[in-house]
Scaffold this motif. Sequence first.
Motif, mmCIF file in Angstrom:
data_model
loop_
_atom_site.group_PDB
_atom_site.id
_atom_site.type_symbol
_atom_site.label_atom_id
_atom_site.label_comp_id
_atom_site.label_asym_id
_atom_site.label_seq_id
_atom_site.Cartn_x
_atom_site.Cartn_y
_atom_site.Cartn_z
ATOM 1 N N ASN A 1 0.830 -1.206 0.000
ATOM 2 C CA ASN A 1 0.000 0.000 0.000
ATOM 3 C C ASN A 1 0.866 1.258 0.000
ATOM 4 N N HIS A 2 1.909 1.260 0.786
ATOM 5 C CA HIS A 2 2.804 2.415 0.855
ATOM 6 C C HIS A 2 3.532 2.615 -0.479
ATOM 7 N N ALA A 3 4.023 1.531 -1.053
ATOM 8 C CA ALA A 3 4.790 1.619 -2.300
ATOM 9 C C ALA A 3 3.940 2.066 -3.481
ATOM 10 N N THR A 4 2.664 1.767 -3.462
ATOM 11 C CA THR A 4 1.801 2.095 -4.591
ATOM 12 C C THR A 4 0.994 3.370 -4.378
ATOM 13 N N LEU A 5 1.251 4.061 -3.294
ATOM 14 C CA LEU A 5 0.547 5.315 -3.004
ATOM 15 C C LEU A 5 1.001 6.393 -3.984
ATOM 16 N N PRO A 6 0.053 7.033 -4.673
ATOM 17 C CA PRO A 6 0.449 8.131 -5.565
ATOM 18 C C PRO A 6 1.191 9.210 -4.768
ATOM 19 N N ASN A 7 2.180 9.822 -5.427
ATOM 20 C CA ASN A 7 2.951 10.857 -4.754
ATOM 21 C C ASN A 7 3.300 11.965 -5.751
ATOM 22 N N ALA A 8 4.085 12.931 -5.316
ATOM 23 C CA ALA A 8 4.434 14.075 -6.162
ATOM 24 C C ALA A 8 5.223 13.650 -7.400
ATOM 25 N N ARG A 9 5.984 12.571 -7.314
ATOM 26 C CA ARG A 9 6.804 12.118 -8.444
ATOM 27 C C ARG A 9 6.038 11.221 -9.403
ATOM 28 N N SER A 10 5.049 10.485 -8.896
ATOM 29 C CA SER A 10 4.355 9.514 -9.739
ATOM 30 C C SER A 10 2.897 9.390 -9.319
ATOM 31 N N ARG A 11 2.010 9.435 -10.303
ATOM 32 C CA ARG A 11 0.580 9.272 -10.005
ATOM 33 C C ARG A 11 0.235 7.850 -9.605
ATOM 34 N N SER A 12 1.148 6.903 -9.803
ATOM 35 C CA SER A 12 0.868 5.504 -9.488
ATOM 36 C C SER A 12 1.883 4.898 -8.521
ATOM 37 N N GLY A 13 2.606 5.728 -7.795
ATOM 38 C CA GLY A 13 3.618 5.191 -6.889
ATOM 39 C C GLY A 13 4.626 4.377 -7.670
ATOM 40 N N SER A 14 4.922 3.188 -7.198
ATOM 41 C CA SER A 14 5.929 2.360 -7.863
ATOM 42 C C SER A 14 5.322 1.428 -8.910
ATOM 43 N N LEU A 15 4.023 1.518 -9.149
ATOM 44 C CA LEU A 15 3.423 0.757 -10.247
ATOM 45 C C LEU A 15 3.620 1.535 -11.545
ATOM 46 N N HIS A 16 4.185 0.875 -12.564
ATOM 47 C CA HIS A 16 4.431 1.533 -13.841
ATOM 48 C C HIS A 16 3.807 0.800 -15.020
ATOM 49 N N TYR A 17 3.616 -0.507 -14.909
ATOM 50 C CA TYR A 17 3.117 -1.309 -16.019
ATOM 51 C C TYR A 17 1.890 -2.108 -15.590
ATOM 52 N N PRO A 18 0.979 -2.369 -16.522
ATOM 53 C CA PRO A 18 -0.176 -3.222 -16.205
ATOM 54 C C PRO A 18 0.255 -4.608 -15.709
ATOM 55 N N GLY A 19 1.386 -5.095 -16.186
ATOM 56 C CA GLY A 19 1.875 -6.401 -15.736
ATOM 57 C C GLY A 19 2.169 -6.437 -14.246
ATOM 58 N N GLN A 20 2.546 -5.288 -13.694
ATOM 59 C CA GLN A 20 2.767 -5.222 -12.245
ATOM 60 C C GLN A 20 1.446 -5.381 -11.495
ATOM 61 N N ALA A 21 0.396 -4.771 -12.015
ATOM 62 C CA ALA A 21 -0.928 -4.941 -11.403
ATOM 63 C C ALA A 21 -1.371 -6.395 -11.528
ATOM 64 N N TYR A 22 -1.151 -6.978 -12.707
ATOM 65 C CA TYR A 22 -1.504 -8.373 -12.959
ATOM 66 C C TYR A 22 -0.801 -9.300 -11.960
ATOM 67 N N SER A 23 0.498 -9.110 -11.790
ATOM 68 C CA SER A 23 1.269 -9.950 -10.864
ATOM 69 C C SER A 23 0.865 -9.721 -9.413
ATOM 70 N N SER A 24 0.599 -8.470 -9.064
ATOM 71 C CA SER A 24 0.196 -8.155 -7.689
ATOM 72 C C SER A 24 -1.151 -8.786 -7.358
ATOM 73 N N VAL A 25 -2.102 -8.667 -8.285
ATOM 74 C CA VAL A 25 -3.426 -9.269 -8.067
ATOM 75 C C VAL A 25 -3.292 -10.787 -7.960
ATOM 76 N N ALA A 26 -2.419 -11.382 -8.771
ATOM 77 C CA ALA A 26 -2.204 -12.830 -8.688
ATOM 78 C C ALA A 26 -1.696 -13.234 -7.307
ATOM 79 N N ALA A 27 -0.771 -12.449 -6.762
ATOM 80 C CA ALA A 27 -0.233 -12.757 -5.436
ATOM 81 C C ALA A 27 -1.311 -12.606 -4.359
ATOM 82 N N PHE A 28 -2.110 -11.543 -4.464
ATOM 83 C CA PHE A 28 -3.201 -11.370 -3.493
ATOM 84 C C PHE A 28 -4.222 -12.496 -3.634
ATOM 85 N N LYS A 29 -4.459 -12.947 -4.857
ATOM 86 C CA LYS A 29 -5.386 -14.066 -5.080
ATOM 87 C C LYS A 29 -4.868 -15.322 -4.379
ATOM 88 N N ARG A 30 -3.571 -15.611 -4.533
ATOM 89 C CA ARG A 30 -2.994 -16.791 -3.862
ATOM 90 C C ARG A 30 -3.134 -16.678 -2.351
#
Length: 126
Positions: A22-51
Amino acid sequence: MAATRKPEGNADTAAEAVRKFNHATLPNARSRSGSLHYPGQAYSSVAAFKRMAQNLPQSFEQTSGFLTRLHLDGTLTADYGTVADHVSEAEAALAEVSRCADMLADALNRAHSALSPIGYSGEIED
């Protein structure tokens, strides 16, 4: 020989990992998406939460079974009320949260499937 990790330590590590995500993906002044940059990161993150969600019902069922065994052995006490009432309430709540985790896993599975065809066609923000 490495020390065996206590179950509550593993649960605490999982909770801390979600907090860090949650902290890493919080939008901030440098990035509107925190450390998420690619849809594949969302895909992998959701997969991990699913597991994680898929494994939660077993965790709750085993915790409930542990409490039931201790209660049946007569080794529990309560600061107030009856042990039976507290164990019964805990068992009911753990069964409910197990059903909720199943629902969470199903929803995460749908989200994971929906993310699978999505790609990125733009430039990455710095």
